[in-house]
Design a protein around this motif. Structure first.
Motif, PDB file in Angstrom:
ATOM      1  N   GLN A   1       0.842  -1.209   0.000  1.00 31.94           N
ATOM      2  CA  GLN A   1       0.000   0.000   0.000  1.00 31.94           C
ATOM      3  C   GLN A   1       0.874   1.254   0.000  1.00 31.94           C
ATOM      4  O   GLN A   1       0.603   2.200  -0.742  1.00 31.94           O
ATOM      5  N   GLU A   2       1.911   1.273   0.795  1.00 29.23           N
ATOM      6  CA  GLU A   2       2.813   2.423   0.870  1.00 29.23           C
ATOM      7  C   GLU A   2       3.484   2.662  -0.476  1.00 29.23           C
ATOM      8  O   GLU A   2       3.609   3.795  -0.926  1.00 29.23           O
ATOM      9  N   GLU A   3       3.918   1.581  -1.134  1.00 26.35           N
ATOM     10  CA  GLU A   3       4.555   1.702  -2.437  1.00 26.35           C
ATOM     11  C   GLU A   3       3.586   2.243  -3.472  1.00 26.35           C
ATOM     12  O   GLU A   3       3.970   3.028  -4.347  1.00 26.35           O
ATOM     13  N   ILE A   4       2.327   1.852  -3.383  1.00 30.49           N
ATOM     14  CA  ILE A   4       1.311   2.358  -4.316  1.00 30.49           C
ATOM     15  C   ILE A   4       1.080   3.850  -4.079  1.00 30.49           C
ATOM     16  O   ILE A   4       1.012   4.632  -5.028  1.00 30.49           O
TER      17      ILE A   4
ATOM     18  N   GLU B   1       3.175   5.992  -2.771  1.00 22.92           N
ATOM     19  CA  GLU B   1       4.368   6.727  -3.209  1.00 22.92           C
ATOM     20  C   GLU B   1       4.395   6.863  -4.719  1.00 22.92           C
ATOM     21  O   GLU B   1       4.865   7.875  -5.249  1.00 22.92           O
ATOM     22  N   ALA B   2       3.918   5.853  -5.436  1.00 24.93           N
ATOM     23  CA  ALA B   2       3.937   5.875  -6.897  1.00 24.93           C
ATOM     24  C   ALA B   2       2.884   6.828  -7.459  1.00 24.93           C
ATOM     25  O   ALA B   2       3.014   7.303  -8.593  1.00 24.93           O
ATOM     26  N   ALA B   3       1.855   7.106  -6.682  1.00 24.10           N
ATOM     27  CA  ALA B   3       0.744   7.944  -7.182  1.00 24.10           C
ATOM     28  C   ALA B   3       1.081   9.409  -7.222  1.00 24.10           C
ATOM     29  O   ALA B   3       1.982   9.940  -6.815  1.00 24.10           O
TER      30      ALA B   3
END
Length: 59
Positions: free
Chosen positions: A52-55, A57-59
């Protein structure tokens, strides 16, 4: 439980957590003991949070 648990507040990547989950399954031969099940569940929760954190950050 594994001795390489993170210290509170430390962050591991989803990939690193996934590798730990895979290693746990290999080490256990595909059958988790009660203690390994607890470790697995903690790793999965940490992995989901990391994904979730990686998603985010990617947004």
């Amino acid at each position: 439980m594994s001795t390489n648990s993170p210290t509170p507040g430390s962050v591991r990547s989803a990939a690193a957590l996934n590798e730990q989950i895979r290693a746990l399954w290999i080490r256990s031969g595909g059958y988790l003991s009660a203690q390994e099940r607890i470790e697995y569940e903690l790793l999965v929760v940490q992995w989901a949070a990391a994904v979730q954190e990686e998603i985010v950050e990617a947004a």
